[in-house]
Design a protein around this motif. Structure first.
Motif, PDB file in Angstrom:
ATOM      1  N   MET A  21      -4.954  27.211  -9.411  1.00 51.82           N
ATOM      2  CA  MET A  21      -5.860  27.783  -8.423  1.00 51.82           C
ATOM      3  C   MET A  21      -7.204  27.071  -8.542  1.00 51.82           C
ATOM      4  N   LEU A  22      -7.797  26.737  -7.392  1.00 55.21           N
ATOM      5  CA  LEU A  22      -9.142  26.196  -7.375  1.00 55.21           C
ATOM      6  C   LEU A  22     -10.155  27.331  -7.378  1.00 55.21           C
ATOM      7  N   VAL A  23     -11.305  27.077  -7.990  1.00 54.32           N
ATOM      8  CA  VAL A  23     -12.394  28.048  -8.009  1.00 54.32           C
ATOM      9  C   VAL A  23     -13.686  27.316  -7.668  1.00 54.32           C
ATOM     10  N   ILE A  45     -10.317  22.525 -15.819  1.00 55.63           N
ATOM     11  CA  ILE A  45     -10.218  21.105 -15.451  1.00 55.63           C
ATOM     12  C   ILE A  45     -11.081  20.851 -14.213  1.00 55.63           C
ATOM     13  N   PRO A  46     -11.880  19.772 -14.206  1.00 58.14           N
ATOM     14  CA  PRO A  46     -12.669  19.432 -13.011  1.00 58.14           C
ATOM     15  C   PRO A  46     -11.763  18.868 -11.919  1.00 58.14           C
ATOM     16  N   ILE A  47     -12.168  19.043 -10.670  1.00 61.03           N
ATOM     17  CA  ILE A  47     -11.350  18.583  -9.552  1.00 61.03           C
ATOM     18  C   ILE A  47     -11.712  17.174  -9.100  1.00 61.03           C
ATOM     19  N   ALA A  51     -15.101  17.662  -3.684  1.00 63.35           N
ATOM     20  CA  ALA A  51     -14.739  18.586  -4.759  1.00 63.35           C
ATOM     21  C   ALA A  51     -15.934  18.945  -5.617  1.00 63.35           C
ATOM     22  N   ALA A  52     -17.126  18.756  -5.078  1.00 68.78           N
ATOM     23  CA  ALA A  52     -18.359  18.803  -5.875  1.00 68.78           C
ATOM     24  C   ALA A  52     -18.419  19.907  -6.911  1.00 68.78           C
ATOM     25  N   LYS A  53     -18.055  21.133  -6.547  1.00 69.08           N
ATOM     26  CA  LYS A  53     -18.262  22.232  -7.490  1.00 69.08           C
ATOM     27  C   LYS A  53     -17.015  23.090  -7.709  1.00 69.08           C
ATOM     28  N   GLU A  71       0.818  -1.202   0.000  1.00 73.62           N
ATOM     29  CA  GLU A  71       0.000   0.000   0.000  1.00 73.62           C
ATOM     30  C   GLU A  71       0.859   1.262   0.000  1.00 73.62           C
ATOM     31  N   ALA A  72       0.292   2.321  -0.577  1.00 76.71           N
ATOM     32  CA  ALA A  72       0.900   3.647  -0.510  1.00 76.71           C
ATOM     33  C   ALA A  72      -0.176   4.624  -0.074  1.00 76.71           C
ATOM     34  N   VAL A  73       0.151   5.460   0.885  1.00 72.74           N
ATOM     35  CA  VAL A  73      -0.759   6.520   1.304  1.00 72.74           C
ATOM     36  C   VAL A  73      -0.518   7.729   0.404  1.00 72.74           C
ATOM     37  N   VAL A  74      -1.595   8.355  -0.035  1.00 69.59           N
ATOM     38  CA  VAL A  74      -1.477   9.549  -0.869  1.00 69.59           C
ATOM     39  C   VAL A  74      -2.414  10.620  -0.321  1.00 69.59           C
ATOM     40  N   ILE A  75      -1.956  11.857  -0.375  1.00 71.04           N
ATOM     41  CA  ILE A  75      -2.786  12.980   0.055  1.00 71.04           C
ATOM     42  C   ILE A  75      -3.581  13.451  -1.155  1.00 71.04           C
ATOM     43  N   GLU A  76      -4.910  13.438  -1.010  1.00 76.83           N
ATOM     44  CA  GLU A  76      -5.736  13.847  -2.138  1.00 76.83           C
ATOM     45  C   GLU A  76      -6.411  15.189  -1.871  1.00 76.83           C
ATOM     46  N   PRO A  77      -6.806  15.888  -2.956  1.00 76.12           N
ATOM     47  CA  PRO A  77      -6.743  15.461  -4.350  1.00 76.12           C
ATOM     48  C   PRO A  77      -5.295  15.278  -4.807  1.00 76.12           C
ATOM     49  N   HIS A  78      -5.100  14.399  -5.777  1.00 75.69           N
ATOM     50  CA  HIS A  78      -3.742  14.100  -6.219  1.00 75.69           C
ATOM     51  C   HIS A  78      -3.694  13.916  -7.724  1.00 75.69           C
ATOM     52  N   PHE A  79      -2.501  14.120  -8.273  1.00 69.68           N
ATOM     53  CA  PHE A  79      -2.287  13.946  -9.701  1.00 69.68           C
ATOM     54  C   PHE A  79      -2.620  12.509 -10.090  1.00 69.68           C
TER      55      PHE A  79
END
Length: 414
Positions: A335-337, A372-374, A386-388, A116-124
């Motif tokens: 930047m997130l919007v 791009i959607p999140i 990340a709904a909107k 297993e690998a832990v990842v911090i999301e959102p992630h690439f």
């Protein structure tokens, strides 16, 4: 008809999200502020480095598989003071075909089926694909907005949730700072906590720091590998593409202790063998030039941070004007919007996709603005967080930023 079936490790692969949204942007000839490719001119000094390199016969031959000697030396010279140690260019640095391959090689080198690998999301998205290729399992822990969620620094981990994600099968932590897509730069205190959990569970850290050169005013880029006790368990990944705005060059690197870097070299020797010699030679020249002009008005890194912060402010102002809520980043390309205040409704389209996907496609089709959607940066469990939100890129030319702002302001009437 051929009866062969694809390997089971490809079962989770479908249409690549970048192919999907790039194709849509191209189809509608949209102004693209979604993908993280700079569309401004390559600086003259980089053009000169390529011209000089191509004239050297040896720069057109195969080079050392673990990294072109001139480039790994330039990287060691650049990063030794940043990590607070003397980095050996021959054993503690390796190059790859972009950060993409360096990350793939790091994951492949240390993940066995069932690990297993832990990842911090959102992630690439490539982190998930790389884990699938190795038969590993990705365990996601999300950042959540706390307090004033309109600034990226306030997107934080639930520390109890983070610690509980680790077990005896955990082999890696995969993280990124400055963060893509949130734009958060983890503080020293946050990284000390993260590093402490990894040390407790004897976990290797793969830290994707490709956006390290874009730091906005009031922010600081902290390298987890430079913290006490972290060097021996950390692989730091970077790239020329993001550092010097030449994403098509595909020259990346990994820096860390020889015990970890050697294993990455085993993987890359069986995949691409070596990144292009010509571009490694030119990349070395770029770093050497930046070292000479550091702290002066000729510094490319200083110019890049300032320019992208200026672009980000213009986009943030345009979105604020129509009622959207930008999440101000600490640095990086993005930047997130939050589009929720607009009250847009796409339920009638009945696509079965998340709101942000429908929103992005609508903006591209109807207004020729590509974003791009999140939700695509999340696993199923946390996708609702990340709904909107949509992601925009500030690493664009003046003309692109101006056109994008013009379109954004027009959305107030939509």
């Amino acid at each position: 008809m051929l009866a062969a079936q694809p390997a089971s490790r490809l079962k989770n692969f479908g249409v690549n999200l970048w192919a999907e949204f790039s194709s849509l942007a191209n189809e509608h000839k949209a102004t693209n502020i979604g993908q993280g490719f700079p569309d401004f001119a390559v600086p003259e000094f980089l053009q000169d480095e390529v011209k000089e390199a191509v004239a050297k016969p040896s720069a057109n031959w195969y080079t050392r598989a673990a990294g072109h000697p001139r480039l790994v030396k330039a990287l060691a010279d650049e990063f030794s003071p940043l990590f607070g140690r003397s980095i050996d260019p021959m054993t503690e640095v390796t190059t790859a075909v972009g950060a993409y391959e360096a990350i793939y090689a790091a994951i492949t080198a240390f993940i066995n089926p069932g690990d297993e690998a832990v990842v911090i999301e959102p992630h690439f998205d490539c982190y998930a694909g790389d884990m699938d290729m190795c038969g590993g399992k990705l365990v996601r822990v999300p950042l959540r907005p706390t307090g004033d969620g309109t600034v990226a620094k306030n997107w934080t981990l639930d520390r109890k949730e983070f610690e509980e994600a680790f077990n005896d099968r955990t082999k890696l932590l995969i993280t990124t700072t400055p963060h893509n897509p949130v734009g958060k730069m983890f503080t020293e205190e946050e990284l000390e906590f993260i590093g402490g959990v990894c040390a407790k569970h004897n976990v290797i850290i793969v830290t994707d720091e490709v956006y390290e050169r874009v730091v906005f005013q009031g922010s600081k880029h902290v390298r987890i590998a430079a913290l006490p006790g972290m060097w021996e368990r950390t692989i730091t990944v970077g790239s020329i593409g993001k550092s010097f705005s030449v994403t098509g060059w595909k020259v990346g690197w990994a820096i860390g202790p020889a015990s970890l870097i050697t294993q990455i070299q085993h993987v890359t020797s069986c995949t691409t063998f070596t990144a292009p010699t010509l571009l490694q030679e030119a990349s070395a020249g770029a770093f050497e030039r930046e070292a000479r002009v550091k702290g002066t008005s000729d510094s490319y890194f200083d110019w890049l941070s300032g320019k992208l912060e200026e672009n980000c402010r213009k986009l943030a102002d345009a979105f604020t004007h129509i009622g959207c809520v930008p999440v101000w980043p600490d640095g990086g390309y993005f930047m997130l919007v939050d589009t929720a205040p607009m009250g847009w409704d796409f339920t009638a389209e009945n696509t079965g996709r998340c709101y942000d996907v429908d929103c992005v496609k609508w903006l591209t089709r109807e207004f020729k603005l590509a974003t791009i959607p999140i939700s695509v940066f999340y696993g199923d469990k946390n996708r609702h967080l990340a709904a909107k939100y949509i992601r925009v890129c500030c690493a664009k030319s003046d003309a692109t930023i101006e056109k994008a702002c013009e379109i954004i302001r027009s959305l107030k009437k939509a």
